[in-house]
Scaffold this motif. Structure first.
Motif, PDB file in Angstrom:
ATOM      1  N   GLY A   1       0.802  -1.211   0.000  1.00 57.23           N
ATOM      2  CA  GLY A   1       0.000   0.000   0.000  1.00 57.23           C
ATOM      3  C   GLY A   1       0.834   1.259   0.000  1.00 57.23           C
ATOM      4  N   GLU A   2       1.998   1.219   0.660  1.00 54.38           N
ATOM      5  CA  GLU A   2       2.859   2.399   0.724  1.00 54.38           C
ATOM      6  C   GLU A   2       3.485   2.738  -0.629  1.00 54.38           C
ATOM      7  OE1 GLU A   2       5.763   2.475   3.769  1.00 54.38           O
ATOM      8  OE2 GLU A   2       4.418   1.823   5.365  1.00 54.38           O
ATOM      9  N   VAL A   3       3.523   1.767  -1.545  1.00 47.26           N
ATOM     10  CA  VAL A   3       4.202   1.969  -2.830  1.00 47.26           C
ATOM     11  C   VAL A   3       3.205   2.209  -3.965  1.00 47.26           C
ATOM     12  CG1 VAL A   3       6.114   1.103  -4.232  1.00 47.26           C
ATOM     13  CG2 VAL A   3       5.781   0.217  -1.943  1.00 47.26           C
ATOM     14  N   ASP A   4       1.913   1.984  -3.710  1.00 43.75           N
ATOM     15  CA  ASP A   4       0.920   2.036  -4.777  1.00 43.75           C
ATOM     16  C   ASP A   4       0.919   3.354  -5.535  1.00 43.75           C
ATOM     17  OD1 ASP A   4       0.037  -0.523  -4.479  1.00 43.75           O
ATOM     18  OD2 ASP A   4      -1.642  -0.021  -3.157  1.00 43.75           O
ATOM     19  N   ALA A   5       0.959   4.470  -4.810  1.00 40.82           N
ATOM     20  CA  ALA A   5       0.906   5.773  -5.474  1.00 40.82           C
ATOM     21  C   ALA A   5       2.093   5.953  -6.412  1.00 40.82           C
ATOM     22  CB  ALA A   5       0.870   6.889  -4.433  1.00 40.82           C
ATOM     23  N   PHE A   6       3.289   5.566  -5.956  1.00 39.44           N
ATOM     24  CA  PHE A   6       4.482   5.685  -6.794  1.00 39.44           C
ATOM     25  C   PHE A   6       4.353   4.829  -8.050  1.00 39.44           C
ATOM     26  CE2 PHE A   6       8.568   4.006  -8.161  1.00 39.44           C
ATOM     27  CZ  PHE A   6       9.283   5.172  -8.386  1.00 39.44           C
ATOM     28  N   LEU A   7       3.912   3.583  -7.885  1.00 41.82           N
ATOM     29  CA  LEU A   7       3.767   2.686  -9.028  1.00 41.82           C
ATOM     30  C   LEU A   7       2.746   3.233 -10.018  1.00 41.82           C
ATOM     31  CD1 LEU A   7       3.784  -0.825  -7.302  1.00 41.82           C
ATOM     32  CD2 LEU A   7       5.675   0.342  -8.448  1.00 41.82           C
ATOM     33  N   GLY A   8       1.655   3.792  -9.486  1.00 41.16           N
ATOM     34  CA  GLY A   8       0.626   4.354 -10.354  1.00 41.16           C
ATOM     35  C   GLY A   8       1.155   5.494 -11.194  1.00 41.16           C
ATOM     36  N   PHE A   9       1.829   6.443 -10.559  1.00 39.24           N
ATOM     37  CA  PHE A   9       2.375   7.577 -11.300  1.00 39.24           C
ATOM     38  C   PHE A   9       3.429   7.126 -12.311  1.00 39.24           C
ATOM     39  CE2 PHE A   9       0.706  10.384  -7.912  1.00 39.24           C
ATOM     40  CZ  PHE A   9       0.137  11.355  -8.724  1.00 39.24           C
ATOM     41  N   ARG A  10       4.240   6.165 -11.945  1.00 37.87           N
ATOM     42  CA  ARG A  10       5.352   5.746 -12.810  1.00 37.87           C
ATOM     43  C   ARG A  10       4.907   4.880 -13.976  1.00 37.87           C
ATOM     44  NH1 ARG A  10      10.870   5.594 -12.559  1.00 37.87           N
ATOM     45  NH2 ARG A  10      11.975   3.746 -13.319  1.00 37.87           N
ATOM     46  N   HIS A  11       3.982   3.950 -13.714  1.00 38.34           N
ATOM     47  CA  HIS A  11       3.671   2.936 -14.723  1.00 38.34           C
ATOM     48  C   HIS A  11       2.292   3.060 -15.362  1.00 38.34           C
ATOM     49  CE1 HIS A  11       7.364   0.858 -13.898  1.00 38.34           C
ATOM     50  NE2 HIS A  11       7.062   0.722 -12.621  1.00 38.34           N
ATOM     51  N   VAL A  12       1.389   3.828 -14.754  1.00 38.65           N
ATOM     52  CA  VAL A  12       0.072   4.015 -15.369  1.00 38.65           C
ATOM     53  C   VAL A  12       0.024   5.330 -16.124  1.00 38.65           C
ATOM     54  CG1 VAL A  12      -2.412   4.225 -14.950  1.00 38.65           C
ATOM     55  CG2 VAL A  12      -1.055   2.615 -13.605  1.00 38.65           C
ATOM     56  N   THR A  13       0.559   6.388 -15.541  1.00 38.94           N
ATOM     57  CA  THR A  13       0.523   7.690 -16.198  1.00 38.94           C
ATOM     58  C   THR A  13       1.911   8.235 -16.496  1.00 38.94           C
ATOM     59  OG1 THR A  13       0.431   8.793 -14.050  1.00 38.94           O
ATOM     60  CG2 THR A  13      -1.655   8.296 -15.115  1.00 38.94           C
ATOM     61  N   GLY A  14       2.964   7.537 -16.063  1.00 40.65           N
ATOM     62  CA  GLY A  14       4.312   8.074 -16.162  1.00 40.65           C
ATOM     63  C   GLY A  14       5.081   7.635 -17.385  1.00 40.65           C
ATOM     64  N   ILE A  15       6.411   7.785 -17.311  1.00 43.34           N
ATOM     65  CA  ILE A  15       7.260   7.571 -18.477  1.00 43.34           C
ATOM     66  C   ILE A  15       7.589   6.097 -18.708  1.00 43.34           C
ATOM     67  CG2 ILE A  15       8.306   9.856 -18.318  1.00 43.34           C
ATOM     68  CD1 ILE A  15      10.714   8.560 -16.969  1.00 43.34           C
ATOM     69  N   LYS A  16       7.387   5.252 -17.723  1.00 39.58           N
ATOM     70  CA  LYS A  16       7.658   3.820 -17.883  1.00 39.58           C
ATOM     71  C   LYS A  16       6.345   3.049 -17.800  1.00 39.58           C
ATOM     72  CE  LYS A  16      12.464   3.640 -16.348  1.00 39.58           C
ATOM     73  NZ  LYS A  16      12.990   3.077 -17.597  1.00 39.58           N
ATOM     74  N   GLU A  17       5.495   3.294 -18.789  1.00 37.50           N
ATOM     75  CA  GLU A  17       4.136   2.765 -18.736  1.00 37.50           C
ATOM     76  C   GLU A  17       4.099   1.253 -18.888  1.00 37.50           C
ATOM     77  OE1 GLU A  17       1.079   4.625 -21.000  1.00 37.50           O
ATOM     78  OE2 GLU A  17       2.054   6.570 -20.967  1.00 37.50           O
ATOM     79  N   TRP A  18       3.185   0.644 -18.127  1.00 43.35           N
ATOM     80  CA  TRP A  18       2.872  -0.758 -18.326  1.00 43.35           C
ATOM     81  C   TRP A  18       2.022  -0.897 -19.578  1.00 43.35           C
ATOM     82  CZ3 TRP A  18       1.233  -0.826 -12.559  1.00 43.35           C
ATOM     83  CH2 TRP A  18       2.319  -1.204 -11.758  1.00 43.35           C
ATOM     84  N   ALA A  19       1.888  -2.128 -20.062  1.00 43.86           N
ATOM     85  CA  ALA A  19       0.981  -2.408 -21.171  1.00 43.86           C
ATOM     86  C   ALA A  19      -0.456  -2.211 -20.696  1.00 43.86           C
ATOM     87  CB  ALA A  19       1.199  -3.835 -21.670  1.00 43.86           C
ATOM     88  N   PRO A  20      -1.415  -1.988 -21.626  1.00 50.26           N
ATOM     89  CA  PRO A  20      -2.801  -1.701 -21.236  1.00 50.26           C
ATOM     90  C   PRO A  20      -3.413  -2.671 -20.228  1.00 50.26           C
ATOM     91  CG  PRO A  20      -2.524  -1.231 -23.544  1.00 50.26           C
ATOM     92  CD  PRO A  20      -1.218  -1.839 -23.081  1.00 50.26           C
ATOM     93  N   PRO A  21      -3.289  -4.014 -20.408  1.00 53.41           N
ATOM     94  CA  PRO A  21      -3.914  -4.894 -19.412  1.00 53.41           C
ATOM     95  C   PRO A  21      -3.258  -4.787 -18.044  1.00 53.41           C
ATOM     96  CG  PRO A  21      -2.620  -6.178 -20.966  1.00 53.41           C
ATOM     97  CD  PRO A  21      -2.705  -4.780 -21.514  1.00 53.41           C
ATOM     98  N   GLU A  22      -1.968  -4.471 -18.007  1.00 46.66           N
ATOM     99  CA  GLU A  22      -1.267  -4.329 -16.732  1.00 46.66           C
ATOM    100  C   GLU A  22      -1.745  -3.093 -15.985  1.00 46.66           C
ATOM    101  OE1 GLU A  22       2.685  -4.218 -18.183  1.00 46.66           O
ATOM    102  OE2 GLU A  22       2.679  -6.313 -18.840  1.00 46.66           O
TER     103      GLU A  22
END
Length: 358
Positions: free
Chosen positions: A129-150
């Motif tokens: 839970g402490e890392v969720d916000a960072f992961l969201g910014f980095r991989h959902v909206t950020g420069i190292k995006e995950w693939a769409p299903p991820e």
């Protein structure tokens, strides 16, 4: 909150079995560490390994770990799995356990860097839970995006596991609320597809962006009966498609994604809007349902989808002709102009006959 960068041995850190990049199928198999490594070892780790050999493991690139027990390891890396996998493969190469020529050439003449596998920089967190916000910014909206299903799976985890609303997820990861909502509904439809008997959903995850984009269309929403699933709380959207519409979900999936025997009629996301137009047409749907191997192009025409295009073509021709009239008299003896004009008059006469214009 984390307090500082710490250092530990590579053996103390476990790869994350819930890493979104592994995919949902891998998550369901409860993979062992060596199986996760086998999946990851070809994830373009060479550049990372080369960087480690040239510059070491920079502290500012410390991986993020949570305190979670996996086997004899007490730390699980939740951000930086590729870096850890690259270190693992590099160590195996130095230990003589690697057969890849590329990796063997990489270390040729290069002594094993001191401390590379014994002083891995990491930042400790108590839980995910402490890392969720960072992961969201980095991989959902950020420069190292995950693939769409991820991305969608991560959003669904925040909603289903933590009970967050769309707006709360938006604030947490920095995305738009409607994008969060559509990702969640698309993900829940994917889960329904996998759970629906007689529906082959193997290709859906690979082409998840097509499903995601299709849900923008009111025609698609109406066909699946999910109009009312937008604009409400996510707790009421667990199964977006009601039981009475599951047969339509099967049709939708077959046309959009195909199955082992049938190719999809929608080749890529650029054709989603045309497909949505067909779903809104009784004639278009009759064609899709009655032909063994239907064509989207033909279905689109049957559905009247090219009507606007005809309007544009005729309107443009009329305006161009009107503009030409202002100076055409200056070239009345030009043979090329005469030939073009004869063809235009013949086409205009055909339009008159077709439209029965007196």
């Amino acid at each position: 909150m984390p307090s500082k960068i710490e250092y530990t041995k590579l053996d103390a850190i476990a790869l994350d079995p819930l890493n979104p990049r592994l995919g949902r199928t891998a998550h369901s198999k409860d993979l062992a560490q060596d199986q996760i490594y086998d999946l990851m070892k070809d994830w373009s780790l060479e550049e990372l390994a080369t960087s480690f050999l040239e510059s070491g493991f920079w502290p500012h690139e410390a991986v993020l770990c949570i305190e979670e027990k996996i086997g004899d390891k007490d730390l699980v890396v939740v951000e930086g799995n590729r870096r850890i996998a690259a270190l693992m493969r590099l160590r195996k190469t130095y230990a003589g356990e690697e057969t890849s020529r590329k990796w063997l050439e990489m270390i040729e003449g290069v002594p094993q860097p001191a401390g590379l596998f014994d002083d891995v920089p990491f930042i400790r967190y108590a839980d995910r839970g402490e890392v969720d916000a960072f992961l969201g910014f980095r991989h959902v909206t950020g420069i190292k995006e995950w693939a769409p299903p991820e991305k969608a799976q991560f959003i669904a985890k925040l909603i289903d596991d933590k009970g967050l609303t769309y707006r709360e997820v938006m604030r947490k990861i920095g995305s738009k609320t409607d994008t969060v909502e559509r990702n969640y509904i698309a993900y829940r439809i994917l889960v329904q597809m996998e759970e629906t008997e007689g529906l082959d959903a193997k290709e859906v995850e690979n082409r998840f962006s097509v499903l995601f984009l299709s849900l923008r269309s009111k025609n698609v929403q109406k066909f699946l009966g999910i109009e009312g699933k937008f604009g409400i709380e996510p707790k009421d959207v667990k199964n977006p498609v009601e039981d009475e519409n599951l047969d339509k979900l099967k049709e939708f999936s077959l046309w959009l994604f195909g199955d082992q025997e049938t190719a999809p009629i929608v080749p890529d996301s650029r054709e989603v809007d045309r497909f949505a137009r067909v779903l809104a047409s009784t004639e278009g749907l009759d064609y899709l349902r009655s032909v063994r191997r239907p064509s989207l192009e033909k279905a689109f025409i049957i559905a009247g989808g090219d009507q606007e295009q005809v309007y544009d073509l005729i309107s443009t021709a009329a305006y161009n002709l009107q503009e030409a009239l202002s100076s055409i008299h200056l070239y009345k003896d030009d043979e090329k102009l005469l030939a073009i004009s004869k063809r235009m008059i013949a086409n205009a006469d055909q339009i008159r006959k077709t439209l029965e214009i007196e």
